[in-house]
Design a protein around this motif. Sequence first.
Motif, PDB file in Angstrom:
ATOM      1  N   GLY A  55      -4.070  -8.881   7.876  1.00 42.17           N
ATOM      2  CA  GLY A  55      -3.544  -8.528   6.559  1.00 42.17           C
ATOM      3  C   GLY A  55      -4.034  -7.175   6.072  1.00 42.17           C
ATOM      4  N   GLY A  56      -3.308  -6.590   5.151  1.00 41.31           N
ATOM      5  CA  GLY A  56      -3.714  -5.314   4.562  1.00 41.31           C
ATOM      6  C   GLY A  56      -4.746  -5.532   3.480  1.00 41.31           C
ATOM      7  N   GLY A  57      -5.668  -4.597   3.334  1.00 39.05           N
ATOM      8  CA  GLY A  57      -6.692  -4.714   2.307  1.00 39.05           C
ATOM      9  C   GLY A  57      -6.317  -3.939   1.057  1.00 39.05           C
ATOM     10  N   LEU A  58      -6.535  -4.559  -0.114  1.00 37.77           N
ATOM     11  CA  LEU A  58      -6.194  -3.900  -1.379  1.00 37.77           C
ATOM     12  C   LEU A  58      -7.175  -2.786  -1.718  1.00 37.77           C
ATOM     13  CD1 LEU A  58      -5.249  -6.995  -3.583  1.00 37.77           C
ATOM     14  CD2 LEU A  58      -3.692  -5.332  -2.545  1.00 37.77           C
ATOM     15  N   PHE A  59      -8.444  -3.010  -1.376  1.00 41.04           N
ATOM     16  CA  PHE A  59      -9.471  -2.065  -1.805  1.00 41.04           C
ATOM     17  C   PHE A  59     -10.210  -1.405  -0.645  1.00 41.04           C
ATOM     18  CE2 PHE A  59      -9.125  -5.502  -4.955  1.00 41.04           C
ATOM     19  CZ  PHE A  59      -8.646  -4.769  -6.035  1.00 41.04           C
ATOM     20  N   VAL A  60      -9.793  -1.665   0.584  1.00 44.06           N
ATOM     21  CA  VAL A  60     -10.500  -1.101   1.737  1.00 44.06           C
ATOM     22  C   VAL A  60      -9.511  -0.439   2.682  1.00 44.06           C
ATOM     23  CG1 VAL A  60     -12.408  -2.757   1.644  1.00 44.06           C
ATOM     24  CG2 VAL A  60     -10.372  -3.301   2.991  1.00 44.06           C
ATOM     25  N   THR A  61      -9.984   0.614   3.341  1.00 40.13           N
ATOM     26  CA  THR A  61      -9.151   1.285   4.342  1.00 40.13           C
ATOM     27  C   THR A  61      -9.518   0.845   5.756  1.00 40.13           C
ATOM     28  OG1 THR A  61     -10.718   3.138   4.354  1.00 40.13           O
ATOM     29  CG2 THR A  61      -8.810   3.311   2.898  1.00 40.13           C
TER      30      THR A  61
END
Length: 330
Positions: A55-61
Amino acid sequence: MLNNIYLFTWEETYLLDKELFRRKENFVLKFGQESIFAFDFENLDMGMAKQAIYGGGLFVTKKMVILSGIPYEWTAKPTKELQDQVEKFMDDLIAKEGKIPEETLLVFVSNKPDKRTRFYKFLERNAVVKEFKQYKEHELKDFVISQLPGIYIPSEVVEYLLIKVWTDLYRLRFECEKLKIRCEEKKVTQITQALVDKIVFGQVETNAFTLLDNLLSNKEKSITIIDKIQEDGEDWNVFAGMLYWSLKLSLFLVDLYQGGVKDSKLMASTLGASPWQISKSMKGIDHLQSMQHVMKTLYRGIIDLDWGIKSWKYPDSYFRLGVKKLIISG
């Protein structure tokens, strides 16, 4: 080669944990605490684990996802329900040829994995595998010295400490810390064998071997050692088992030596014993050979004593007194 999938494995937990901590710390410095996702069998939710990986992270790259206990270890597997989920995840990852999002660093941690499994073999071929093997003799000595900065510990005392504690680095580090604190408190700059005996906690196996060494040479000291073991509260049944084992090992050692096997490493491998203990025993092999009959008599006596306790002829508390009588009459 999959550059963003790692497998940390093998038997020296201290080194594995140290490397994992270092990588986590560096990752947090670069990408923040929220970038670390860790799962093991105690808190494993495969749905959340897969979300963290894919999944993609909202607050992390960037993300570091740690899955402990996968591939399965020899001694631990999840419940049947969880096992089905884990195996589906492993099959899916193999089917995808290990391709996961580039921003994800996936680390599998398994101290002693079952190397026969399909998933282990897949990781072995495709992932970055880091094995943390137990230290060799010279590395263990260097490790002990490194834990005692500014304090002199002679080579023979280092060897004695290793025989007493054995090769687990966590235990070595802990016992060295105790020695270091003692030296600082007493303004001592050199560690002696007497100080090691006073401060360092040996394993039950070590106590059994220490007793055996003295049973064959110093009856009075043997009685003192038994009293010390009793004061430490060691379970008589565990101690009896270790005493059997040490006697059997010494008898087998003599048999191997008399059969032409003289190499300590080969003996340790054949007997499934610590190379340190075999090396120590080999230094007194002539004495062991001369005491072979005494060891056999003692072994039979301990078996009879154990049977007497387990058949209610004697109470549990009689074991140590019984061993003392065997020593005195031997």
